[in-house]
Design a protein around this motif. Structure first.
Motif, PDB file in Angstrom:
ATOM      1  N   ALA A  67      -8.900  -6.715   8.186  1.00  0.00           N
ATOM      2  CA  ALA A  67      -8.808  -5.107   8.452  1.00  0.00           C
ATOM      3  C   ALA A  67      -7.460  -4.876   8.804  1.00  0.00           C
ATOM      4  O   ALA A  67      -6.621  -5.932   9.613  1.00  0.00           O
ATOM      5  CB  ALA A  67      -9.905  -4.780   9.196  1.00  0.00           C
ATOM      6  N   ALA A  68      -6.984  -3.900   8.635  1.00  0.00           N
ATOM      7  CA  ALA A  68      -5.554  -3.321   8.930  1.00  0.00           C
ATOM      8  C   ALA A  68      -5.756  -1.754   9.222  1.00  0.00           C
ATOM      9  O   ALA A  68      -6.314  -1.049   8.638  1.00  0.00           O
ATOM     10  CB  ALA A  68      -4.628  -3.291   7.996  1.00  0.00           C
ATOM     11  N   LEU A  69      -5.014  -1.471  10.387  1.00  0.00           N
ATOM     12  CA  LEU A  69      -4.935  -0.149  11.041  1.00  0.00           C
ATOM     13  C   LEU A  69      -3.656   0.466  10.746  1.00  0.00           C
ATOM     14  O   LEU A  69      -2.609  -0.128  11.289  1.00  0.00           O
ATOM     15  CB  LEU A  69      -5.308  -0.102  12.507  1.00  0.00           C
ATOM     16  CG  LEU A  69      -5.379   1.315  13.250  1.00  0.00           C
ATOM     17  CD1 LEU A  69      -6.613   2.180  12.519  1.00  0.00           C
ATOM     18  CD2 LEU A  69      -5.577   0.976  14.672  1.00  0.00           C
ATOM     19  N   ALA A 113      -8.266   0.260   6.936  1.00  0.00           N
ATOM     20  CA  ALA A 113      -8.351  -0.137   5.728  1.00  0.00           C
ATOM     21  C   ALA A 113      -8.873  -1.641   5.676  1.00  0.00           C
ATOM     22  O   ALA A 113      -8.303  -2.714   6.359  1.00  0.00           O
ATOM     23  CB  ALA A 113      -6.986  -0.368   5.002  1.00  0.00           C
ATOM     24  N   VAL A 114     -10.029  -1.897   4.923  1.00  0.00           N
ATOM     25  CA  VAL A 114     -10.743  -3.206   4.885  1.00  0.00           C
ATOM     26  C   VAL A 114     -10.917  -3.767   3.502  1.00  0.00           C
ATOM     27  O   VAL A 114     -11.670  -3.020   2.450  1.00  0.00           O
ATOM     28  CB  VAL A 114     -12.064  -3.029   5.464  1.00  0.00           C
ATOM     29  CG1 VAL A 114     -12.735  -4.346   5.464  1.00  0.00           C
ATOM     30  CG2 VAL A 114     -12.044  -2.571   6.900  1.00  0.00           C
ATOM     31  N   PRO A 115     -10.402  -4.987   2.984  1.00  0.00           N
ATOM     32  CA  PRO A 115     -10.712  -5.438   1.885  1.00  0.00           C
ATOM     33  C   PRO A 115     -12.079  -5.382   1.285  1.00  0.00           C
ATOM     34  O   PRO A 115     -12.858  -5.543   2.054  1.00  0.00           O
ATOM     35  CB  PRO A 115     -10.001  -6.740   1.689  1.00  0.00           C
ATOM     36  CG  PRO A 115      -8.837  -6.725   2.782  1.00  0.00           C
ATOM     37  CD  PRO A 115      -9.410  -5.692   3.820  1.00  0.00           C
ATOM     38  N   LEU A 125       1.050  -1.210   0.038  1.00  0.00           N
ATOM     39  CA  LEU A 125      -0.111   0.034   0.022  1.00  0.00           C
ATOM     40  C   LEU A 125       1.021   1.264   0.046  1.00  0.00           C
ATOM     41  O   LEU A 125       1.834   1.515   0.784  1.00  0.00           O
ATOM     42  CB  LEU A 125      -0.773   0.050   1.202  1.00  0.00           C
ATOM     43  CG  LEU A 125      -1.596   1.321   1.455  1.00  0.00           C
ATOM     44  CD1 LEU A 125      -2.752   1.340   0.373  1.00  0.00           C
ATOM     45  CD2 LEU A 125      -2.626   1.129   2.807  1.00  0.00           C
ATOM     46  N   THR A 126       0.636   2.183  -0.907  1.00  0.00           N
ATOM     47  CA  THR A 126       1.225   3.338  -1.136  1.00  0.00           C
ATOM     48  C   THR A 126       0.154   4.345  -0.862  1.00  0.00           C
ATOM     49  O   THR A 126      -0.957   4.563  -1.467  1.00  0.00           O
ATOM     50  CB  THR A 126       1.846   3.620  -2.431  1.00  0.00           C
ATOM     51  OG1 THR A 126       2.996   2.558  -2.586  1.00  0.00           O
ATOM     52  CG2 THR A 126       2.602   5.203  -2.212  1.00  0.00           C
ATOM     53  N   LEU A 168      -9.728  -1.370  -1.576  1.00  0.00           N
ATOM     54  CA  LEU A 168      -9.679  -1.208  -0.213  1.00  0.00           C
ATOM     55  C   LEU A 168     -10.587  -0.183   0.183  1.00  0.00           C
ATOM     56  O   LEU A 168     -10.747   0.842  -0.491  1.00  0.00           O
ATOM     57  CB  LEU A 168      -8.361  -0.686   0.635  1.00  0.00           C
ATOM     58  CG  LEU A 168      -7.148  -1.784   0.296  1.00  0.00           C
ATOM     59  CD1 LEU A 168      -5.838  -1.138   0.994  1.00  0.00           C
ATOM     60  CD2 LEU A 168      -7.309  -3.005   1.318  1.00  0.00           C
ATOM     61  N   ASP A 169     -11.645  -0.759   1.055  1.00  0.00           N
ATOM     62  CA  ASP A 169     -12.413   0.365   1.641  1.00  0.00           C
ATOM     63  C   ASP A 169     -11.524   1.063   2.982  1.00  0.00           C
ATOM     64  O   ASP A 169     -11.176   0.425   3.944  1.00  0.00           O
ATOM     65  CB  ASP A 169     -13.737  -0.029   2.261  1.00  0.00           C
ATOM     66  CG  ASP A 169     -14.812  -0.825   1.190  1.00  0.00           C
ATOM     67  OD1 ASP A 169     -14.529  -0.340   0.039  1.00  0.00           O
ATOM     68  OD2 ASP A 169     -14.976  -1.779   1.663  1.00  0.00           O
TER      69      ASP A 169
END
Length: 237
Positions: A162-164, A183-185, A94-95, A194-195
């Motif tokens: 999900a990732a924070l 960020a949630v796929p 992710l950028t 990503l949402d």
């Protein structure tokens, strides 16, 4: 009759002075409350003049090129992530292009990511501390100046949940601020989207210097008001 009146007049003046003193205290409390509101407004305006505000201006997601080792000890590519159409069951990079739209520079920047539950939601205005499992960004600047845009790169993020993402920085008064990005796929097959939900959290009064300055300012104002009340009593005598 006159002696009786004069005797009661002393009681009257004592009571009058007590009422004046009570009124003075009420006035002092009202003044302190009003001063507090003004000080809070002034503090907010002063803090806004040097507070950084980070905002995501662009995001780019792509599959990670992970290198694995098979049972023979030979390296092989994780083809599931190397193909053009990749699902979020694999790993991704992710950028984020992040712009400082605030009035002050962001210093001491640190950026990391941690996996969270799919039911995770932002609650309150809390700053999130680093955890042992946190993965730091591969590319992140030490400072983001006002109106500057720079990119942050995280690699090999697990796409199963999900990732924070956290971008933490300091202002010139050493106050802490965080750009928090969830960020949630999106769950669609063959999707790399990503949402993303982002918010900026500012710590309030978290530095000893700010608290000390506010305490000295309030003490000075109260002392001045008490001096005015005492001077009023002295002049009335």
């Amino acid at each position: 009759m006159q002696d009786t009146f004069l005797g009661h007049s002393e009681v009257f003046w004592v009571g009058a002075q007590a009422l004046i003193a009570a009124a003075g205290l009420l006035g002092l409390f009202a003044y302190v409350l009003d001063t507090r509101k003004m000080r809070l407004l002034q503090t907010e305006m002063r803090r806004a003049s040097f507070t950084p505000v980070l905002s995501v201006s662009k995001q780019q997601v792509k599959p990670s090129q992970r290198t694995l080792t098979d049972s023979d000890g030979k390296e092989k590519r994780d083809l599931a992530n190397a193909i053009a159409k990749v699902t979020m069951d694999g790993y991704y990079d992710l950028t984020l292009d992040i712009t400082n739209i605030g009035q002050g520079p962001a210093t001491g920047v640190a950026a990391w990511v941690t996996q969270v539950s799919s039911k995770f939601e932002f609650k309150g205005d809390d700053l999130y501390p680093t955890v042992k499992e946190a993965q730091y960004a591969q590319t992140a600047p030490m400072q983001v100046a006002r109106d500057e845009t720079t990119n942050f790169v995280w690699s090999q993020i697990c796409g199963t949940g999900a990732a924070l993402f956290i971008v933490e920085c300091k202002d010139v008064a050493l106050g802490t601020h965080q750009l928090q990005i969830l960020a949630v796929p999106d769950g669609r097959q063959s999707s790399r989207n990503l949402d993303v939900e982002a918010r900026m959290i500012h710590a309030r009064g978290d530095t000893f210097g700010e608290r000390l300055i506010r305490f000295l300012e309030r003490t000075r104002d109260i002392s001045r008001h008490v001096d005015r009340i005492l001077a009023t009593f002295e002049n009335s005598d």
